[in-house]
Every structure is written in structure tokens, then in C-alpha cells.
Design a protein around this motif. Structure first.
Motif, PDB file in Angstrom:
ATOM      1  N   PRO A   1       0.798  -1.236   0.000  1.00 15.57           N
ATOM      2  CA  PRO A   1       0.000   0.000   0.000  1.00 15.57           C
ATOM      3  C   PRO A   1       0.826   1.280   0.000  1.00 15.57           C
ATOM      4  CG  PRO A   1      -0.926  -1.592   1.535  1.00 15.57           C
ATOM      5  CD  PRO A   1       0.386  -2.158   1.080  1.00 15.57           C
ATOM      6  N   THR A   2       1.962   1.283   0.694  1.00 16.59           N
ATOM      7  CA  THR A   2       2.804   2.486   0.706  1.00 16.59           C
ATOM      8  C   THR A   2       3.424   2.726  -0.660  1.00 16.59           C
ATOM      9  OG1 THR A   2       3.286   2.211   3.060  1.00 16.59           O
ATOM     10  CG2 THR A   2       4.784   3.608   1.791  1.00 16.59           C
ATOM     11  N   VAL A   3       3.858   1.649  -1.310  1.00 17.40           N
ATOM     12  CA  VAL A   3       4.414   1.763  -2.660  1.00 17.40           C
ATOM     13  C   VAL A   3       3.338   2.265  -3.621  1.00 17.40           C
ATOM     14  CG1 VAL A   3       5.373   0.466  -4.607  1.00 17.40           C
ATOM     15  CG2 VAL A   3       6.173   0.009  -2.275  1.00 17.40           C
ATOM     16  N   ALA A   4       2.128   1.739  -3.497  1.00 20.11           N
ATOM     17  CA  ALA A   4       1.028   2.185  -4.358  1.00 20.11           C
ATOM     18  C   ALA A   4       0.764   3.674  -4.169  1.00 20.11           C
ATOM     19  CB  ALA A   4      -0.224   1.375  -4.050  1.00 20.11           C
ATOM     20  N   ALA A   5       0.767   4.123  -2.915  1.00 23.69           N
ATOM     21  CA  ALA A   5       0.507   5.540  -2.636  1.00 23.69           C
ATOM     22  C   ALA A   5       1.610   6.417  -3.218  1.00 23.69           C
ATOM     23  CB  ALA A   5       0.380   5.752  -1.131  1.00 23.69           C
ATOM     24  N   ARG A   6       2.857   5.977  -3.105  1.00 21.34           N
ATOM     25  CA  ARG A   6       3.968   6.760  -3.678  1.00 21.34           C
ATOM     26  C   ARG A   6       3.821   6.877  -5.188  1.00 21.34           C
ATOM     27  NH1 ARG A   6       7.817   3.747  -0.210  1.00 21.34           N
ATOM     28  NH2 ARG A   6       8.281   5.042   1.612  1.00 21.34           N
ATOM     29  N   ARG A   7       3.416   5.793  -5.835  1.00 19.84           N
ATOM     30  CA  ARG A   7       3.245   5.832  -7.287  1.00 19.84           C
ATOM     31  C   ARG A   7       2.164   6.825  -7.679  1.00 19.84           C
ATOM     32  NH1 ARG A   7       3.195  -0.742  -8.221  1.00 19.84           N
ATOM     33  NH2 ARG A   7       5.449  -1.090  -8.048  1.00 19.84           N
ATOM     34  N   VAL A   8       1.032   6.749  -6.983  1.00 22.09           N
ATOM     35  CA  VAL A   8      -0.070   7.645  -7.314  1.00 22.09           C
ATOM     36  C   VAL A   8       0.300   9.092  -7.004  1.00 22.09           C
ATOM     37  CG1 VAL A   8      -2.451   8.238  -6.730  1.00 22.09           C
ATOM     38  CG2 VAL A   8      -1.797   5.848  -7.019  1.00 22.09           C
ATOM     39  N   LEU A   9       1.001   9.301  -5.875  1.00 26.44           N
ATOM     40  CA  LEU A   9       1.410  10.645  -5.481  1.00 26.44           C
ATOM     41  C   LEU A   9       2.398  11.227  -6.492  1.00 26.44           C
ATOM     42  CD1 LEU A   9       0.812  12.540  -3.084  1.00 26.44           C
ATOM     43  CD2 LEU A   9       2.904  11.708  -2.015  1.00 26.44           C
ATOM     44  N   GLY A  10       3.155  10.366  -7.149  1.00 30.98           N
ATOM     45  CA  GLY A  10       4.144  10.822  -8.117  1.00 30.98           C
ATOM     46  C   GLY A  10       3.574  11.195  -9.468  1.00 30.98           C
ATOM     47  N   ARG A  11       2.294  10.889  -9.689  1.00 29.98           N
ATOM     48  CA  ARG A  11       1.669  11.253 -10.951  1.00 29.98           C
ATOM     49  C   ARG A  11       1.356  12.747 -10.966  1.00 29.98           C
ATOM     50  NH1 ARG A  11      -2.977   6.572 -10.695  1.00 29.98           N
ATOM     51  NH2 ARG A  11      -1.611   4.751 -10.973  1.00 29.98           N
ATOM     52  N   PRO A  12       1.272  13.359 -12.142  1.00 35.39           N
ATOM     53  CA  PRO A  12       0.877  14.770 -12.209  1.00 35.39           C
ATOM     54  C   PRO A  12      -0.505  14.969 -11.588  1.00 35.39           C
ATOM     55  CG  PRO A  12       1.757  14.037 -14.323  1.00 35.39           C
ATOM     56  CD  PRO A  12       1.598  12.807 -13.476  1.00 35.39           C
ATOM     57  N   ALA A  13      -0.624  15.948 -10.693  1.00 36.79           N
ATOM     58  CA  ALA A  13      -1.907  16.212 -10.032  1.00 36.79           C
ATOM     59  C   ALA A  13      -2.915  16.729 -11.045  1.00 36.79           C
ATOM     60  CB  ALA A  13      -1.716  17.232  -8.912  1.00 36.79           C
ATOM     61  N   ASN A  14      -4.179  16.353 -10.843  1.00 38.63           N
ATOM     62  CA  ASN A  14      -5.256  16.879 -11.683  1.00 38.63           C
ATOM     63  C   ASN A  14      -6.497  17.025 -10.826  1.00 38.63           C
ATOM     64  OD1 ASN A  14      -6.765  14.271 -11.746  1.00 38.63           O
ATOM     65  ND2 ASN A  14      -4.952  13.599 -12.898  1.00 38.63           N
ATOM     66  N   GLU A  15      -7.575  17.487 -11.443  1.00 37.19           N
ATOM     67  CA  GLU A  15      -8.777  17.762 -10.659  1.00 37.19           C
ATOM     68  C   GLU A  15      -9.486  16.498 -10.214  1.00 37.19           C
ATOM     69  OE1 GLU A  15     -10.011  18.131 -15.052  1.00 37.19           O
ATOM     70  OE2 GLU A  15      -8.245  18.456 -13.781  1.00 37.19           O
ATOM     71  N   VAL A  16      -9.108  15.336 -10.754  1.00 37.66           N
ATOM     72  CA  VAL A  16      -9.747  14.085 -10.379  1.00 37.66           C
ATOM     73  C   VAL A  16      -8.969  13.388  -9.275  1.00 37.66           C
ATOM     74  CG1 VAL A  16     -10.505  11.826 -11.208  1.00 37.66           C
ATOM     75  CG2 VAL A  16     -10.723  13.832 -12.683  1.00 37.66           C
ATOM     76  N   GLU A  17      -7.633  13.351  -9.406  1.00 44.12           N
ATOM     77  CA  GLU A  17      -6.787  12.706  -8.406  1.00 44.12           C
ATOM     78  C   GLU A  17      -5.720  13.698  -7.955  1.00 44.12           C
ATOM     79  OE1 GLU A  17      -6.613   8.015  -9.216  1.00 44.12           O
ATOM     80  OE2 GLU A  17      -5.824   9.205 -10.860  1.00 44.12           O
ATOM     81  N   ASN A  18      -5.816  14.139  -6.710  1.00 47.16           N
ATOM     82  CA  ASN A  18      -4.902  15.145  -6.205  1.00 47.16           C
ATOM     83  C   ASN A  18      -4.715  14.933  -4.707  1.00 47.16           C
ATOM     84  OD1 ASN A  18      -3.306  17.354  -5.805  1.00 47.16           O
ATOM     85  ND2 ASN A  18      -4.909  18.875  -6.189  1.00 47.16           N
ATOM     86  N   TYR A  19      -3.509  14.520  -4.308  1.00 50.67           N
ATOM     87  CA  TYR A  19      -3.227  14.218  -2.910  1.00 50.67           C
ATOM     88  C   TYR A  19      -2.059  15.069  -2.439  1.00 50.67           C
ATOM     89  CZ  TYR A  19      -5.704  10.115  -4.678  1.00 50.67           C
ATOM     90  OH  TYR A  19      -6.603   9.287  -5.294  1.00 50.67           O
ATOM     91  N   ALA A  20      -2.164  15.575  -1.200  1.00 49.61           N
ATOM     92  CA  ALA A  20      -1.137  16.474  -0.675  1.00 49.61           C
ATOM     93  C   ALA A  20       0.009  15.721  -0.017  1.00 49.61           C
ATOM     94  CB  ALA A  20      -1.760  17.450   0.322  1.00 49.61           C
TER      95      ALA A  20
END
Length: 316
Positions: free
Chosen positions: A104-123
């Protein structure tokens, strides 16, 4: 084996479904369809985040119904496709079903590393982990309510593949080999799923003394994970553990393998041995001392299960 079957790819959020499904499409020259892209577009059109759309879909059957009907029609059409979708395995009953997992931590890092947009945006990383967990559970509950289909039940799949440390090309190569019947053919034919797991994420259930006489030199002589006899694996509350095959698992870790083959003996309430379920077996055999000894021997780090923390604590 199964060369003309459609292929469904699903799994944890951030597990690499897009990368793997695109790679499979290119390698096998089969058209890819992404349901995730469709959901994100629907969220964008409604001014929602992906999580908000998932939660809204729990109350509005039209959202899931539209997407599910599309998948059902594609499955019934007989055309061979690669479906990047968390529920396609349910509709493509004759398809080859690939389920991707990751830490789960690896998954979160991958998603967090994607360009932020109005659909998926995590601080933050923790926010990403929490949101991904919520989205996954929201989807699971919808699937259970609508179809009585549990995406966490590993017997629903042909291949369960851990992408935590494995390179994308390694994951795609092994998935293609399984689809074409070049690895795990007997397991796939008789008792799927074939498991290809990260050895560093599998819990020991035996004492370290069982590894006496093993050497790094003998492990280094192994040509690759496909040379190992599959390890007998149990699965309880999202954790994999050894039922039989500690020496093979140790050899894989010593050799630096990122994936090892396994066969699923039991999950959660399924019986393992001695009348114990997988949950009961895990709770009774995975102790803090066994985990610490295993980590010290192999240089790995496993999250300590809550039940084990009641054991007398020793310094690793």
C-alpha cells in the motif's frame, strides 16, 4: 494455453494496471480497453474526484450500470481484448484473469508521483494511502452488493502478480509466459491462481533453524524464479505466509529474486492443516521472534502483525 482468450487486468490502486495492460497489449498485439479512463472522465464531467464518484456510485446504480453493461457486451461479443478494469474478471468468465497487488505504501507513492489533476490530487503520502484505501473499499462494497463478487477472493483469478519491487518489463514478461502456458501450466490448469509474489513480503511460519546448512553460494546458482518449485502459500487478511517451502523462499531472498512462484493453499477462513483456518494458522504460527529472526537472516522488513505484538519482545 489460452492464447485466444481475452485478458482482464485488475488489482490494487497504484499496482500498475495501466502499465501492465499497455505492455500486454503491445506484446500480444491485442486491443486494450481501460475502464479506469472512462470512470475518470465521468468524474471530471461531474466536477468530482475519483473517490467522490465511487461514493456517489454506491447510491446511483446508473453509473456502474452503464460501465458494466459495456463490459458485458464486449465479453459477449467474442472479440479478444485486454480489459484494464477492476470488475472485468466477473464478466469475462472465460478470460485469463490477471490480478495485480502491491504494498500500500508503494502504491501511494506511485499515485502521489503522478501529475496532479482535478480528479486525483493528494497532498501527502498518508492522504494518498487513506484515499486509495477508501476508494478500494468503496468499490469492493459496490461489487459485493451488486454482484456478490469479492475482488479480494484470490480464487477468482488465474494469475496473482506482485508488482511491489519487480520491474515493469519483468512483470509483463512473466504475465505473458503464464498466458502462453510457459510457466505454472499445471497450477493454472488444476488449481489456479498461480501466485508470483515478492519473497520479501511473505511471512515465515517456521523457525529459522530449518534453514541450517543453506549458503548464499547455492542460492546464487539458481537461474531465476521459474527454476523454483512453487511454494505452498496461505493468505490471511491481506498477508501471505509460508505453509511449506521455507528453504525455497530463503533461497529466493538470498538470490535477490523479486518474485517467486507459489500455489494458494487457503485464504482467510479456508482450512489449512489440523482443522485451522488460514487466519487461525497465521495467528498461531507467525510470532514476533520468528519474524525478527527471519528479518535478521535475510535483511528484509515485514510489518509486524497485531497479534504477534503480544509475544515477548526481543531486539532484532
Amino acid at each position: 494455453m489460452g492464447n485466444q482468450r481475452s485478458i482482464t487486468v485488475n488489482g490494487d490502486l497504484g499496482s500498475g494496471k495501466s502499465t501492465v495492460s499497455v505492455g500486454l497489449s503491445e506484446r500480444l498485439h491485442v486491443r486494450r480497453i481501460s475502464v479506469g479512463d472512462l470512470y475518470r472522465e465521468m468524474a471530471r464531467e461531474r466536477g468530482m474526484t475519483a473517490l467522490q464518484l465511487n461514493l456517489h456510485a454506491e447510491l446511483d446504480d446508473v453509473i456502474d450500470g452503464t460501465v458494466d453493461q459495456m463490459q458485458r457486451e464486449i465479453a459477449e461479443s467474442g472479440q479478444r481484448v485486454i480489459m484494464d478494469s477492476r470488475l472485468a474478471w466477473f464478466f469475462f468468465t472465460d478470460g485469463f484473469k490477471v490480478h495485480l497487488i502491491t504494498d500500500p505504501t508503494v502504491a501511494a507513492r506511485r499515485v502521489l508521483g503522478r501529475p496532479a489533476n482535478e480528479v486525483e490530487n493528494y497532498a501527502t503520502l498518508e492522504e494518498a494511502k487513506d484515499q486509495l484505501r477508501s476508494r478500494s473499499e468503496s468499490e469492493r462494497q459496490r461489487f459485493l452488493t451488486r454482484y456478490h463478487a469479492d475482488k479480494h477472493a484470490l480464487r477468482n483469478y488465474d494469475l496473482v502478480l506482485d508488482t511491489t519491487r519487480a520491474r515493469p518489463d519483468e512483470v509483463i514478461d512473466l504475465a505473458v509466459a503464464a498466458i502462453e502456458g510457459r510457466i505454472g501450466a499445471r497450477i493454472l490448469a488444476e488449481s489456479p491462481p498461480l501466485l508470483l509474489l515478492d519473497p520479501a513480503r511473505i511471512y515465515p511460519t517456521g523457525d529459522i533453524t530449518a534453514l541450517r546448512g543453506m549458503s548464499d553460494a547455492s542460492a546464487a546458482a539458481l537461474p531465476g524464479p521459474e527454476a523454483l518449485e512453487p511454494i505452498s502459500i496461505g493468505y490471511a487478511d491481506s498477508r501471505f505466509f509460508v505453509v511449506d517451502g521455507h528453504r525455497r523462499l530463503s533461497a529466493a531472498l538470498r538470490a535477490g529474486f523479486r518474485l517467486v512462484p507459489g500455489t494458494l493453499l487457503a485464504q482467510d477462513n479456508d482450512p489449512v492443516v489440523g482443522g485451522l483456518s488460514a487466519r487461525e494458522f497465521f495467528a498461531s504460527t507467525v510470532t514476533i521472534s520468528k519474524v525478527y529472526d527471519w528479518q535478521e537472516e535475510h535483511g528484509t522488513e515485514l510489518e509486524m502483525p497485531a497479534h504477534a505484538l503480544g509475544d515477548p519482545v526481543r531486539t532484532p
